[in-house]
Design an enzyme around this catalytic site. Structure first.
Site, mmCIF file in Angstrom:
data_model
loop_
_atom_site.group_PDB
_atom_site.id
_atom_site.type_symbol
_atom_site.label_atom_id
_atom_site.label_comp_id
_atom_site.label_asym_id
_atom_site.label_seq_id
_atom_site.Cartn_x
_atom_site.Cartn_y
_atom_site.Cartn_z
ATOM 1 C CB SER A 81 -52.342 -4.426 45.474
ATOM 2 O OG SER A 81 -52.139 -4.239 46.862
ATOM 3 C CE LYS A 160 -48.575 -6.229 47.666
ATOM 4 N NZ LYS A 160 -49.383 -5.604 46.585
#
Length: 313
Positions: A81, A160
């Protein structure tokens, strides 16, 4: 014929002081003290190396645990990701990153920071329970490997990039396919596209105070604040859940380097009003200070092991 000479050994032998008469003791007190000191200075017998090695290993593990618990920790990237910033794609060697756990004791998380955090409850609703081995030994080694970045981290941990902070409004997208924060387009050179370079639109969300809005660099292959918890305010991550800031890629060697913390909200106006250079450098300085004990502990442990080996020889 030679006559034998009579023996006068008894007469020639000097008188010995009687026991218990210190005034007649031929050895001075200073001599006895010096003898005791020499005996005390005798080197102690070296402990065998095979006895020292387990102690060194235990000390090294305890130091490593304390450092990773309070200062910095190594994490293995479990997914793709955050490509291309952090490798975790299927078939590639996942990056190991050093996460600074000290910086946010002095500064607040800001846009552009790549952070590791515990998933909020809203992110974990409906998720299947983490699959763990029923074997206690396997569970132990799994936890040890995760702590040292040799195994995937807890499934409740995520990595993230912060896009917006509490009080800001984030939405997507403008006519150039850019995310907007407070109506201003973001500068995101780190975005990696899988497939068509088009982001999915979402309505404006005002990030609650005390939380951050996070998104993956692999923009079309990241389950982040846009989707988790149903999106909206439920997708925001509490600042209290942030474990630390990703600073360096430590493994594999071909990937050594710092992790980009480019601020996507910077513009010409924001740069002119920005903080002084010394203040902007404080987080990096804190990160370097946090990382140094990890290196120092490794060097000292290595020196201790080499010293024990040399003594054994």
């Amino acid at each position: 014929m030679v006559e034998p000479v009579p023996s006068h050994a008894a007469e020639d032998e000097p008188e010995r002081p009687e026991d218990g008469d210190p005034s007649q003791n031929s050895e001075p007190e200073s001599g006895r003290a010096a003898g005791r000191a020499r005996r005390q200075r005798r080197p102690k017998k070296q402990r065998p190396f095979w006895k020292e090695l387990p102690i060194l290993i235990v000390v090294a593990l305890v130091l490593a645990f304390l450092i990773q618990q309070f200062l910095a920790r190594v994490y293995m990237i479990p997914s793709g990701s955050m490509e291309e910033t952090l490798h975790g794609c299927p078939g590639c060697t996942p990056d190991r990153i050093l996460v600074d756990k000290v910086t946010y004791d002095f500064t607040d998380p800001g846009p552009g920071d790549v952070v590791v955090f515990r998933g909020p409850d809203a992110w974990l609703e409906g998720e299947p329970p983490a699959q763990t081995s029923s074997n206690g030994v396997a569970q132990f080694f799994q936890s040890i490997g995760s702590a040292f970045g040799l195994a995937p981290p807890d499934e409740r941990d995520f990595v993230k990039r912060i896009i917006a902070t509490g009080g800001q409004t984030v939405e997507c997208c403008d006519d150039k396919n850019r995310v907007l924060v407070d109506g201003q387009p973001l500068d995101e050179p780190y975005i990696h596209w899988e497939g068509a370079p088009v982001q999915r639109d979402f309505e404006p969300v005002t990030v609650p105070e005390g939380t951050v809005w996070v998104m993956g660099d692999n923009r079309n292959n990241s389950s982040d604040s846009r989707y988790q918890g149903g999106g909206g305010e439920n997708g925001a991550v509490p600042v209290a859940n942030i474990i630390g800031k990703a600073r360096f890629i430590v493994l594999p060697p071909t990937r050594w380097g710092t992790v980009s913390d480019h601020n996507p909200q910077e513009s010409a106006a924001a740069t002119a009003m920005g903080a002084p250079a010394w203040q902007q450098g404080m987080p990096l300085g804190a990160g370097l200070i946090a990382a140094w004990p990890v290196v120092l502990a490794g060097r000292r442990t290595g020196s201790a092991v080499r010293g024990a080996v040399d003594r054994r020889r």
